[in-house]
Structure formats: structure tokens, C-alpha cells
Design a protein around this motif. Structure first.
Motif, short mmCIF file in Angstrom:
data_model
loop_
_atom_site.label_atom_id
_atom_site.label_comp_id
_atom_site.label_asym_id
_atom_site.label_seq_id
_atom_site.Cartn_x
_atom_site.Cartn_y
_atom_site.Cartn_z
N GLN A 1 0.83 -1.22 0.00
CA GLN A 1 0.00 0.00 0.00
C GLN A 1 0.85 1.26 0.00
O GLN A 1 0.36 2.35 -0.25
N ASN B 1 1.69 2.73 -4.00
CA ASN B 1 0.95 3.74 -4.77
C ASN B 1 0.40 4.84 -3.87
O ASN B 1 -0.58 5.49 -4.18
N LEU C 1 -1.05 4.90 -0.91
CA LEU C 1 -2.22 4.78 -0.03
C LEU C 1 -1.80 4.92 1.42
O LEU C 1 -2.55 5.39 2.25
N LEU C 2 -0.61 4.46 1.74
CA LEU C 2 -0.06 4.65 3.07
C LEU C 2 1.23 5.46 2.92
O LEU C 2 1.94 5.32 1.94
N LEU D 1 -1.70 10.72 -6.52
CA LEU D 1 -2.65 10.60 -7.63
C LEU D 1 -1.95 10.28 -8.94
O LEU D 1 -2.39 9.44 -9.72
N ARG E 1 -0.64 6.73 -8.95
CA ARG E 1 -1.62 5.68 -9.18
C ARG E 1 -1.90 5.45 -10.66
O ARG E 1 -2.50 4.45 -11.02
N ARG E 2 -1.51 6.41 -11.53
CA ARG E 2 -1.71 6.17 -12.96
C ARG E 2 -0.64 5.24 -13.50
O ARG E 2 -0.84 4.57 -14.50
N LEU F 1 -2.63 -1.03 -8.47
CA LEU F 1 -2.63 -1.87 -7.28
C LEU F 1 -3.92 -2.65 -7.24
O LEU F 1 -5.01 -2.08 -7.32
N PHE G 1 -6.09 -5.18 -4.95
CA PHE G 1 -6.19 -5.69 -3.59
C PHE G 1 -6.58 -7.15 -3.57
O PHE G 1 -7.02 -7.70 -4.59
N PRO H 1 -10.33 -8.57 -5.15
CA PRO H 1 -10.69 -7.31 -5.80
C PRO H 1 -12.12 -7.32 -6.32
O PRO H 1 -12.69 -6.27 -6.57
N GLN I 1 -14.87 -4.93 -5.15
CA GLN I 1 -14.94 -3.51 -5.45
C GLN I 1 -15.82 -3.22 -6.67
O GLN I 1 -16.01 -2.06 -7.04
N PHE J 1 -14.43 2.65 -15.37
CA PHE J 1 -14.58 3.62 -14.28
C PHE J 1 -13.36 4.52 -14.10
O PHE J 1 -13.44 5.74 -14.11
N GLY J 2 -12.19 3.89 -13.96
CA GLY J 2 -10.98 4.67 -13.73
C GLY J 2 -10.66 5.60 -14.90
O GLY J 2 -10.20 6.72 -14.72
N ARG K 1 -12.82 8.60 -14.79
CA ARG K 1 -12.30 9.49 -13.74
C ARG K 1 -11.15 10.34 -14.28
O ARG K 1 -10.96 11.48 -13.88
N MET L 1 -6.12 1.18 -17.12
CA MET L 1 -5.38 2.42 -16.88
C MET L 1 -3.97 2.34 -17.47
O MET L 1 -3.20 3.29 -17.38
N ILE M 1 -12.34 -0.75 0.60
CA ILE M 1 -13.00 -0.38 -0.66
C ILE M 1 -12.57 1.02 -1.10
O ILE M 1 -12.30 1.25 -2.29
N LYS N 1 -9.76 2.44 -0.54
CA LYS N 1 -8.41 2.34 -1.09
C LYS N 1 -8.43 1.68 -2.46
O LYS N 1 -7.69 2.09 -3.36
N GLN O 1 -10.84 1.65 -4.69
CA GLN O 1 -11.35 2.58 -5.71
C GLN O 1 -10.36 3.71 -5.96
O GLN O 1 -10.19 4.15 -7.09
N SER P 1 -7.24 3.39 -5.84
CA SER P 1 -6.18 2.81 -6.65
C SER P 1 -6.53 2.81 -8.12
O SER P 1 -5.66 2.78 -8.97
N ARG P 2 -7.84 2.80 -8.44
CA ARG P 2 -8.15 2.88 -9.87
C ARG P 2 -8.75 4.24 -10.23
O ARG P 2 -9.60 4.37 -11.08
N GLY P 3 -8.30 5.24 -9.52
CA GLY P 3 -8.54 6.60 -10.00
C GLY P 3 -9.67 7.36 -9.33
O GLY P 3 -9.90 8.51 -9.67
N PRO Q 1 -20.54 -1.41 -3.22
CA PRO Q 1 -19.88 -2.61 -2.70
C PRO Q 1 -20.08 -2.78 -1.20
O PRO Q 1 -20.22 -3.90 -0.71
#
Ligand SMILES: Nc1ncnc2c1ncn2[C@@H]1O[C@H](COP(=O)(O)OP(=O)(O)O)[C@@H](O)[C@H]1O
Ligand SMILES: [Mg+2]
Lengths: 283, 267
Positions: free
Chosen positions: A49, A52, A54-55, A76, A79-80, A84, A86, A89, A92, A104-105, A108, A158, B176, B178, B180, B182-184, B205
Motif C-alpha cells: 500500500q 501507490n 495509499l499509506l 494521484l 496511481r496512474r 494496485l 487488492f 478485488p 470492489q 470507471f478509472g 475518472r 489504466m 473499498i 483504497k 477505488q 487505486s483505480r482513479g 460494494p
């Protein structure tokens, strides 16, 4: 990607404080295929984590292509480039159709219409699912293995140069696992660097070119697979297995066979063992 | 997502306060509340604050954690004080067009400080007892009401389940969010509509997982032949020991003394 002296503590300053990572130094290069293994609770998920953003490390630093994460490059942006995925997955997924979920990504990121559609199609192809058959179905009508592939496609769309996966095969049957590995091998031969977390050594032996062993938040081994498994008793001591193929080689060596190893995949072990046996018979 | 202790979360250390029967703690919080409401002078409130500091020391919980619970009340406190200030009786201090009431200032301060003391005092209940202890205690205290058809066991079971799933759902939400991100996905838009929409990828979710968990839990409970409180024995028994009774009696006496002292014609 480089991690320098990274230490991470959960809930710092409380009685529940827990140091999950201690002094991690790690460099990941373009095109690598790395397996990160370690017993449950050793900090694998915590480590990835960081990759990318997240932590954020409690102390120490990360840099991506020479730029400091959080200073020169934002999470940000990171992450492109770094996808990552999880554990589980598939939990999600949320859109009405598979195609929407994968896109989705991209939406965004501000991409639209045809660009999204072609990338979605491509991502489905990469995970080995047929666009015509799957794109308009609801993700919730798919099998568990298919859902996981769709979730992975959502990240692949992505176009990351670097893919990080947390136990991507856990809970799947043999066919589901094979589908994931086919996909990862293909991506890696296209130049995508891969780091996957797993605790199944048999899986690791086939594809990874480098294995990092984590125990109690510290990196204890970081080497090529065939050299890692020379530490068989140490690995067993911390609760890890060694692949059956490698085990066979070590047992034969104990019996006096001279076996060269440059890979621990089943195929190459079969070849080396056959060669050694032939030689012994010839003598 | 933010981690960490929030107000009134259990603080895991060993102390005589932690070891006290949770029923005693609930009853004492009630008695303390009544006593503090009876207090009408500042000396009494000071004494109550001193008692809280004493409890904090004995329980080894940093008082800072208990005081944190006051923060959400700050606006309410300020508003209460201001209303008292301008609506109280004479004598008034005239500041230009403003009439500030002297007894109003006094009663406003009393009400405000009293509220702070109550919140901080009650926080020690949840800081020193686990949620499970508390629900067991509530079930036990409500038990006499079963005669008048209050479903004490069901209430406690619902509380237990809700409390049990708070950390699970917090972890699930974190994961969740994190995934989401992660994919933007982004969650920090300043436009409220965009912001609300950005939570759909988390909420869908999450709801799916809540319903799945509820189903699994119901099935697991039925598979274990659960059918309510009648005739059920428990694994954890609350036992009132001599020390608990003694604490209940002596602390009640102290709180009664506090109420008496708080009504003396002192400052
Ligand atoms: N959100 C969290 N809060 C507090 N502690 C955590 C959290 N996540 C993981 N930990 C702790 O950090 C350690 C490492 O966990 P993790 O990285 O999930 O290990 P692994 O993925 O190797 O099983 C564990 O001891 C775990 O209990
Ligand atoms: Mg993990």
C-alpha cells in the motif's frame, strides 16, 4: 521504484500502536517479476500500500523514477503508473455492466467514448475474457473467477507500467489460478513490471524471477528463486513452504546427484533431473 | 480514511476501574449524573472535577482521551452560554447596546461546566469497559423489565451485533475506499454533488457486503440453533463481588456528599 529505510507504524501514539514494517529498503526495476512472500501478518499488504501512496511511511522515503513520492510526485499521479490490485478485488465491483466497471478509472481520468471503449476491450482481452460475451453483462452475474478477472481488467485499463497484486489467486480453483498467471506472464512479457504477494511457493516458482521474503515487518531474503530455496529450513522455520520441485532437487542432491539449477519451475527441474539421471546411468 | 481512537473507545490497560463490574460502572455514572445536576455552586463543580481526575489516575486512562469527547459540544456550550448571558435577570452590565446579565453569566457558566463534567465523567464508562461488557451489563440491568415485556435479551443482542460489526465495516470501508482510489477514484471534490456521487463506488460494494454478512450471520446463528434468550446460558457471567458492592456503596455515598456540598451557599 525505490523504498529507502521505510518504517511504518499503525495507530501511532496509542496503546494499540503496532510497527508493521521496519527499515525496508527495496528497489524495483522496469520489467521485474517479483514475488513477495511471508507468513500472515508479516506486513506484505502494508508494504504494497506504500507503493501507490495509499499509506505514507512513518519514517523513510519512497521515490518513483528518481522523484520523491509526496514531494515531486503526488499519490494521484503515482496511481496512474502503478496499478494496485487488492486481495479479493471482486468486492470492489459496482457498475451495471462489466464494460462500465472497467471503464470507471478511465472516465475518472477524463477520457470519453471511443477511447474508453477501445481500452476496455483491450483490457478484457488482456485478462483473456471475450468482449462480445462479457461487456454488457452485470458483473454480479459472473463466477468468482470471472469477477476477479474483470476487477483486474479495471486496473489494466489504466495501462499501468507496474502492477502490484495482493494474493491474486487466493480462493480460486486451479483453472482460475491458471487464468491469472497466464495474464500476468503475458503482461510481463509486454514489459509490465509485476510484484505479487502470495504465500503459495509453488505458484511463485513458475513465474517470478525474484523473491522477497518478509518476516515480522523486515525483509529477510531478497534473491533469485533458485537461491532463495537453498534456505529451506529457515523458510520452514518462519512457516513457509518450499516448492515441491525445488524440494525434489534438494533431496536428490542429498543422495549424491549433481544437479544444476538455474530455475525452479517444474519444467526446468524436470529437465535438470532428467539430465542428472542420464549422466548417472551413463557412468 | 483516518485511523485511531475516537471518543470513548475502550482503552486497554489493567486497572481497578477496568476490573470493576460494568453494571456498577453504569449505575455509578447514573448516580454521578444526578449528583452533578444537583450541584448549583462552583465549589461543587470543582469537587466533581477533582473526583474525575481521581478516577483518571486510578484507571490509568489519559484524561486527554476523555476530554476529547467535549469537542463536538463546543458550539452547543458557546451557544448556551451566550443565551444565558443575554437573557438573564438584573443586575445588568451595559456595554453600549448590549445588556449582559450577571446572574446569567453565572448560570451560563454553571450549565456549561456541568455539561463538560458529565461528558468527561461518562466517557470513563466506555474507556474502561469493553462494548461486550457494557451490553452484557445492560441486559442484566434490564432483566427485571422482562416481566413487563421489555425484550432485554434482544436489545442486548442487537447492540452486541452492531458493535461487533463496527470495526469490520470500518475495515471493509477502508479497503473499498483504497481499492477505488487505486483505480482513479477521488473523494475530495469541493462540489457537493460530485462529492456525493464519488461515494457511489464505495457505497454499492459496501451495501452488498453488509447484506451478505447479515445473511451469513443469520445462517450461522440458525445453524447453531440460536432462538433467543429463553433458557440460554452464558459463557461470560457477570459476577458482583464484594469489592464491586463496596465500591457501589461508597461511591454512591461520595456522590451524595457531592450533591449536598454542591447545594451549600458557597461560591
Ligand atoms: N488497519 C490496520 N490497523 C492496525 N494494524 C494493522 C492494520 N492492518 C494491518 N495491521 C497489522 O499490521 C501487521 C501486518 O499486516 P499485513 O500487512 O496485513 O500483513 P500480511 O498482508 O502480510 O498478512 C499485522 O500485525 C496486522 O495486525
Ligand atoms: Mg495481506
Amino acid at each position: 521504484m525505490e523504498m529507502a529505510n521505510v518504517t511504518f507504524e499503525y495507530l501511532p501514539g496509542t496503546p494499540l500502536a503496532h510497527t508493521a514494517l521496519t527499515d525496508i529498503n527495496l528497489t524495483i526495476s522496469e520489467g521485474d517479476f517479483i514475488a513477495l512472500v511471508g507468513p500472515t501478518g508479516s506486513g506484505k499488504s502494508t508494504l504494497i500500500q506504500h507503493l501507490n501512496g495509499l499509506l505514507t511511511p512513518t519514517s523513510g522515503s519512497l521515490s518513483f523514477r528518481g522523484r520523491r513520492v509526496g514531494v515531486d510526485v503526488s499519490p494521484l499521479e503515482l496511481r496512474r503508473e502503478i496499478g494496485l490490485i487488492f486481495q479479493f478485488p471482486e468486492s470492489q465491483l459496482f457498475e451495471h455492466t462489466v464494460a462500465d466497471d472497467i471503464g470507471f478509472g478511465l472516465r475518472r481520468q477524463g477520457l470519453t467514448g471511443p477511447e474508453v471503449a477501445s481500452r476496455v476491450e483491450n483490457a478484457l482481452l488482456q485478462v483473456g475474457l471475450d468482449y462480445a460475451h462479457y461487456a454488457q453483462r452485470s458483473p454480479f452475474s459472473l463466477s468468482g473467477g470471472e469477477q476477479r478477472l474483470v476487477a483486474i481488467a479495471g486496473v489494466l485499463a489504466m495501462r499501468p507500467r507496474f502492477l502490484v497484486l495482493d494474493e491474486p489467486t487466493s480462493g480460486l480453483d486451479a483453472r482460475g489460478k491458471a487464468a491469472i498467471f497466464d495474464c500476468l506472464d503475458r503482461l510481463n512479457s509486454d514489459g509490465v513490471a509485476i510484484l505479487m504477494v502470495t504465500h503459495s511457493m509453488d505458484e511463485v516458482a513458475e513465474s517470478a524471477r525474484r523473491i522477497i521474503v518478509l518476516n515480522e515487518g523486515k525483509i529477510v531474503l531478497d534473491d533469485k528463486p533458485e537461491r532463495i530455496f537453498a534456505h529451506a529450513s529457515f523458510l520452514r522455520g518462519i512457516g513457509l513452504d518450499i516448492p515441491k520441485a525445488a524440494e525434489l532437487v534438494y533431496k536428490l542432491r542429498e543422495k549424491g546427484f549433481e544437479i544444476e539449477l538455474d530455475s525452479v519451475s517444474v519444467r526446468s527441474v524436470v529437465d535438470s533431473v532428467a539430465a542428472a539421471v542420464k549422466e548417472r546411468c551413463a557412468n | 480514511m483516518r485511523f485511531g481512537l475516537t471518543i470513548g473507545e475502550y482503552y486497554p490497560v489493567d486497572s481497578p476501574v477496568h476490573a470493576l463490574d460494568p453494571r456498577v460502572k453504569i449505575l455509578l455514572v447514573l448516580v454521578f449524573t444526578i449528583a452533578v445536576f444537583a450541584v448549583v455552586n462552583f465549589s461543587g463543580l470543582t469537587a466533581a472535577a477533582a473526583l474525575i481526575v481521581g478516577v483518571a489516575l486510578v484507571s490509568r486512562v489519559p484524561i486527554r482521551l476523555a476530554v476529547k469527547g467535549v469537542r463536538p459540544l463546543l458550539y452547543l456550550l458557546a451557544l448556551t452560554f451566550i443565551i444565558h448571558l443575554f437573557t438573564g435577570a438584573k443586575p445588568w452590565i451595559e456595554l453600549g447596546p448590549l445588556h449582559i446579565s450577571v446572574p446569567g453569566a453565572r448560570s451560563g457558566a454553571l450549565v456549561g461546566i456541568r455539561l463538560v463534567i458529565l461528558v468527561v465523567g461518562a466517557a470513563f464508562l466506555t474507556l474502561t469497559s469493553t462494548p461486550i461488557e457494557l451490553t452484557d451489563a445492560i441486559e442484566s440491568l434490564l432483566a427485571p423489565l422482562k416481566k413487563v415485556r421489555v425484550p432485554a435479551h434482544e436489545i442486548a443482542m442487537m447492540m452486541t451485533i452492531a458493535l461487533r460489526f463496527i470495526p469490520t465495516l470500518a475495515a471493509e470501508t477502508d479497503k473499498i475506499v483504497k481499492a477505488q482510489a487505486s483505480r482513479g477514484a477521488r473523494f475530495e471534490s469541493s462540489n457537493p454533488v460530485t462529492r456525493a456521487r464519488s461515494f457511489i463506488p464505495v457505497l454499492v460494494p459496501l451495501f452488498l457486503s453488509v447484506f451478505r454478512r447479515a445473511d451469513e450471520l443469520a445462517e450461522a446463528m440458525e445453524a447453531r440453533a440460536y432462538r433467543g434468550g429463553e433458557g440460554r446460558t452464558r459463557m461470560r457471567r457477570l459476577e458482583m463481588k464484594g469489592r464491586d458492592v463496596l465500591t457501589l456503596i461508597s461511591a454512591t455515598a461520595v456522590f451524595a456528599g457531592l450533591a449536598w456540598f454542591g447545594r451549600l451557599p458557597l461560591v
